[in-house]
Design a protein around this motif. Structure first.
Motif, PDB file in Angstrom:
ATOM      1  N   VAL A   1      -3.404  -0.807   0.809  1.00  0.00           N
ATOM      2  CA  VAL A   1      -3.189   0.587   0.390  1.00  0.00           C
ATOM      3  C   VAL A   1      -1.976   1.162   1.113  1.00  0.00           C
ATOM      4  CG1 VAL A   1      -4.177   2.904   0.492  1.00  0.00           C
ATOM      5  CG2 VAL A   1      -5.579   0.991  -0.258  1.00  0.00           C
ATOM      6  N   THR A   2      -1.846   0.884   2.390  1.00  0.00           N
ATOM      7  CA  THR A   2      -0.729   1.404   3.176  1.00  0.00           C
ATOM      8  C   THR A   2       0.612   0.890   2.649  1.00  0.00           C
ATOM      9  OG1 THR A   2      -2.155   1.510   5.121  1.00  0.00           O
ATOM     10  CG2 THR A   2       0.215   1.629   5.505  1.00  0.00           C
ATOM     11  N   THR A   3       0.692  -0.399   2.332  1.00  0.00           N
ATOM     12  CA  THR A   3       1.956  -0.949   1.824  1.00  0.00           C
ATOM     13  C   THR A   3       2.279  -0.402   0.438  1.00  0.00           C
ATOM     14  OG1 THR A   3       0.822  -2.925   0.983  1.00  0.00           O
ATOM     15  CG2 THR A   3       1.840  -3.078   3.157  1.00  0.00           C
ATOM     16  N   LYS A   4       1.261  -0.213  -0.397  1.00  0.00           N
ATOM     17  CA  LYS A   4       1.498   0.326  -1.737  1.00  0.00           C
ATOM     18  C   LYS A   4       1.997   1.768  -1.680  1.00  0.00           C
ATOM     19  CE  LYS A   4       0.611  -2.765  -4.818  1.00  0.00           C
ATOM     20  NZ  LYS A   4       1.571  -3.083  -5.878  1.00  0.00           N
ATOM     21  N   PHE A   5       1.385   2.590  -0.819  1.00  0.00           N
ATOM     22  CA  PHE A   5       1.800   3.983  -0.728  1.00  0.00           C
ATOM     23  C   PHE A   5       3.141   4.129  -0.010  1.00  0.00           C
ATOM     24  CE2 PHE A   5      -2.714   5.078  -1.572  1.00  0.00           C
ATOM     25  CZ  PHE A   5      -2.475   5.851  -2.680  1.00  0.00           C
ATOM     26  N   ALA A   6       3.497   3.174   0.826  1.00  0.00           N
ATOM     27  CA  ALA A   6       4.802   3.217   1.482  1.00  0.00           C
ATOM     28  C   ALA A   6       5.916   3.062   0.460  1.00  0.00           C
ATOM     29  CB  ALA A   6       4.894   2.130   2.539  1.00  0.00           C
TER      30      ALA A   6
ATOM     31  N   LYS B   1     -21.444   0.566  -9.721  1.00  0.00           N
ATOM     32  CA  LYS B   1     -21.894  -0.587 -10.512  1.00  0.00           C
ATOM     33  C   LYS B   1     -20.751  -1.583 -10.682  1.00  0.00           C
ATOM     34  CE  LYS B   1     -25.710   1.734 -12.695  1.00  0.00           C
ATOM     35  NZ  LYS B   1     -26.452   1.985 -13.907  1.00  0.00           N
ATOM     36  N   LEU B   2     -20.231  -1.755 -11.885  1.00  0.00           N
ATOM     37  CA  LEU B   2     -19.162  -2.728 -12.112  1.00  0.00           C
ATOM     38  C   LEU B   2     -17.774  -2.106 -12.096  1.00  0.00           C
ATOM     39  CD1 LEU B   2     -20.814  -4.835 -14.958  1.00  0.00           C
ATOM     40  CD2 LEU B   2     -20.726  -5.327 -12.506  1.00  0.00           C
ATOM     41  N   GLU B   3     -17.677  -0.795 -11.914  1.00  0.00           N
ATOM     42  CA  GLU B   3     -16.389  -0.116 -11.903  1.00  0.00           C
ATOM     43  C   GLU B   3     -15.877   0.072 -10.481  1.00  0.00           C
ATOM     44  OE1 GLU B   3     -16.851   3.616 -13.876  1.00  0.00           O
ATOM     45  OE2 GLU B   3     -16.349   2.761 -15.830  1.00  0.00           O
ATOM     46  N   GLN B   4     -14.617  -0.238 -10.293  1.00  0.00           N
ATOM     47  CA  GLN B   4     -13.932   0.017  -9.034  1.00  0.00           C
ATOM     48  C   GLN B   4     -12.942   1.153  -9.308  1.00  0.00           C
ATOM     49  OE1 GLN B   4     -14.607  -2.233  -6.379  1.00  0.00           O
ATOM     50  NE2 GLN B   4     -16.047  -3.273  -7.733  1.00  0.00           N
ATOM     51  N   LYS B   5     -13.061   2.248  -8.590  1.00  0.00           N
ATOM     52  CA  LYS B   5     -12.231   3.412  -8.856  1.00  0.00           C
ATOM     53  C   LYS B   5     -11.406   3.752  -7.625  1.00  0.00           C
ATOM     54  CE  LYS B   5     -12.567   8.242 -10.336  1.00  0.00           C
ATOM     55  NZ  LYS B   5     -13.474   9.336 -10.662  1.00  0.00           N
ATOM     56  N   ALA B   6     -10.142   4.047  -7.864  1.00  0.00           N
ATOM     57  CA  ALA B   6      -9.241   4.493  -6.800  1.00  0.00           C
ATOM     58  C   ALA B   6      -8.621   5.815  -7.240  1.00  0.00           C
ATOM     59  CB  ALA B   6      -8.155   3.460  -6.551  1.00  0.00           C
ATOM     60  N   GLU B   7      -8.672   6.799  -6.376  1.00  0.00           N
ATOM     61  CA  GLU B   7      -8.050   8.084  -6.677  1.00  0.00           C
ATOM     62  C   GLU B   7      -7.332   8.586  -5.439  1.00  0.00           C
ATOM     63  OE1 GLU B   7     -10.768  11.466  -7.289  1.00  0.00           O
ATOM     64  OE2 GLU B   7     -12.373  10.056  -6.863  1.00  0.00           O
ATOM     65  N   ALA B   8      -6.289   9.370  -5.660  1.00  0.00           N
ATOM     66  CA  ALA B   8      -5.496   9.857  -4.535  1.00  0.00           C
ATOM     67  C   ALA B   8      -4.882  11.207  -4.864  1.00  0.00           C
ATOM     68  CB  ALA B   8      -4.398   8.861  -4.183  1.00  0.00           C
TER      69      ALA B   8
ATOM     70  N   MET C   1     -10.828  -3.944  -7.267  1.00  0.00           N
ATOM     71  CA  MET C   1     -10.325  -2.834  -6.463  1.00  0.00           C
ATOM     72  C   MET C   1      -8.814  -2.900  -6.298  1.00  0.00           C
ATOM     73  SD  MET C   1     -10.991  -0.012  -4.979  1.00  0.00           S
ATOM     74  CE  MET C   1     -12.741   0.065  -4.684  1.00  0.00           C
ATOM     75  N   TYR C   2      -8.282  -4.104  -6.115  1.00  0.00           N
ATOM     76  CA  TYR C   2      -6.841  -4.242  -5.942  1.00  0.00           C
ATOM     77  C   TYR C   2      -6.097  -3.861  -7.227  1.00  0.00           C
ATOM     78  CZ  TYR C   2      -7.741  -6.466  -1.477  1.00  0.00           C
ATOM     79  OH  TYR C   2      -8.146  -6.709  -0.191  1.00  0.00           O
ATOM     80  N   ALA C   3      -6.669  -4.188  -8.381  1.00  0.00           N
ATOM     81  CA  ALA C   3      -6.064  -3.794  -9.659  1.00  0.00           C
ATOM     82  C   ALA C   3      -6.116  -2.282  -9.828  1.00  0.00           C
ATOM     83  CB  ALA C   3      -6.779  -4.482 -10.817  1.00  0.00           C
ATOM     84  N   ALA C   4      -7.194  -1.664  -9.399  1.00  0.00           N
ATOM     85  CA  ALA C   4      -7.304  -0.200  -9.471  1.00  0.00           C
ATOM     86  C   ALA C   4      -6.268   0.463  -8.565  1.00  0.00           C
ATOM     87  CB  ALA C   4      -8.712   0.243  -9.079  1.00  0.00           C
ATOM     88  N   ILE C   5      -6.034  -0.097  -7.393  1.00  0.00           N
ATOM     89  CA  ILE C   5      -5.028   0.447  -6.475  1.00  0.00           C
ATOM     90  C   ILE C   5      -3.635   0.289  -7.077  1.00  0.00           C
ATOM     91  CG2 ILE C   5      -3.953   0.158  -4.203  1.00  0.00           C
ATOM     92  CD1 ILE C   5      -6.801  -0.662  -3.210  1.00  0.00           C
ATOM     93  N   ASP C   6      -3.372  -0.862  -7.701  1.00  0.00           N
ATOM     94  CA  ASP C   6      -2.074  -1.078  -8.351  1.00  0.00           C
ATOM     95  C   ASP C   6      -1.844  -0.064  -9.461  1.00  0.00           C
ATOM     96  OD1 ASP C   6      -1.432  -3.208  -6.730  1.00  0.00           O
ATOM     97  OD2 ASP C   6      -2.127  -4.727  -8.159  1.00  0.00           O
ATOM     98  N   ALA C   7      -2.848   0.142 -10.307  1.00  0.00           N
ATOM     99  CA  ALA C   7      -2.723   1.108 -11.404  1.00  0.00           C
ATOM    100  C   ALA C   7      -2.535   2.520 -10.860  1.00  0.00           C
ATOM    101  CB  ALA C   7      -3.939   1.033 -12.311  1.00  0.00           C
ATOM    102  N   LEU C   8      -3.249   2.845  -9.795  1.00  0.00           N
ATOM    103  CA  LEU C   8      -3.130   4.168  -9.173  1.00  0.00           C
ATOM    104  C   LEU C   8      -1.721   4.401  -8.648  1.00  0.00           C
ATOM    105  CD1 LEU C   8      -4.418   6.775  -7.959  1.00  0.00           C
ATOM    106  CD2 LEU C   8      -4.863   5.412  -5.927  1.00  0.00           C
ATOM    107  N   THR C   9      -1.172   3.435  -7.934  1.00  0.00           N
ATOM    108  CA  THR C   9       0.165   3.626  -7.380  1.00  0.00           C
ATOM    109  C   THR C   9       1.230   3.692  -8.479  1.00  0.00           C
ATOM    110  OG1 THR C   9       0.325   1.245  -6.956  1.00  0.00           O
ATOM    111  CG2 THR C   9      -0.330   2.661  -5.113  1.00  0.00           C
ATOM    112  N   ASP C  10       1.014   2.975  -9.583  1.00  0.00           N
ATOM    113  CA  ASP C  10       1.943   3.083 -10.710  1.00  0.00           C
ATOM    114  C   ASP C  10       1.929   4.497 -11.296  1.00  0.00           C
ATOM    115  OD1 ASP C  10       2.718   0.453 -10.450  1.00  0.00           O
ATOM    116  OD2 ASP C  10       1.393  -0.280 -12.045  1.00  0.00           O
TER     117      ASP C  10
END
Length: 109
Positions: free
Chosen positions: A20-25, A45-52, A70-79
């Motif tokens: 997360v730190t490297t993505k937000f940097a 359940k089966l959903e991994q959610k990232a919000e910022a 979770m890593y895919a959710a973080i990637d989509a969030l940073t995009d």
């Protein structure tokens, strides 16, 4: 930039925190006026959610993303956040400055 990372029904491991730190940097390369970031990682359940929510000088940007990983959710969030930060930066720039110089040059002719 200060990053506040919270987990809801998920333990924040050190590799996850570093990811997360490297993505937000990378967001700072487009706009260096990022004050703070509050990110929440949630498992339901089966959903991994990232919000910022990002506090910028001159505004606030919020986005969320849902994926099965979770890593895919973080990637989509940073995009999403990257696009919003670039849009915010475009709004702050004054695009009408050069227009005045053109009108003055035409008036002098």
């Amino acid at each position: 930039m200060q990053i506040n990372l919270t987990g809801h029904h998920v333990d924040i491991t050190e590799p996850l925190r570093e990811y997360v730190t490297t993505k937000f940097a990378k967001l700072e390369r487009h706009f260096d006026n990022v004050v703070s970031v509050h990110a929440v990682l949630t498992v339901e359940k089966l959903e991994q959610k990232a919000e910022a929510t990002i506090q910028l000088r001159g505004g606030t940007v919020h986005a969320d993303a849902v994926a099965t990983d979770m890593y895919a959710a973080i990637d989509a969030l940073t995009d999403k956040l990257d696009r919003q930060v670039v849009k915010h930066k475009e709004k702050l720039t004054d695009h009408h400055r050069s227009e005045g110089a053109i009108h003055r040059a035409l008036a002098e002719e």
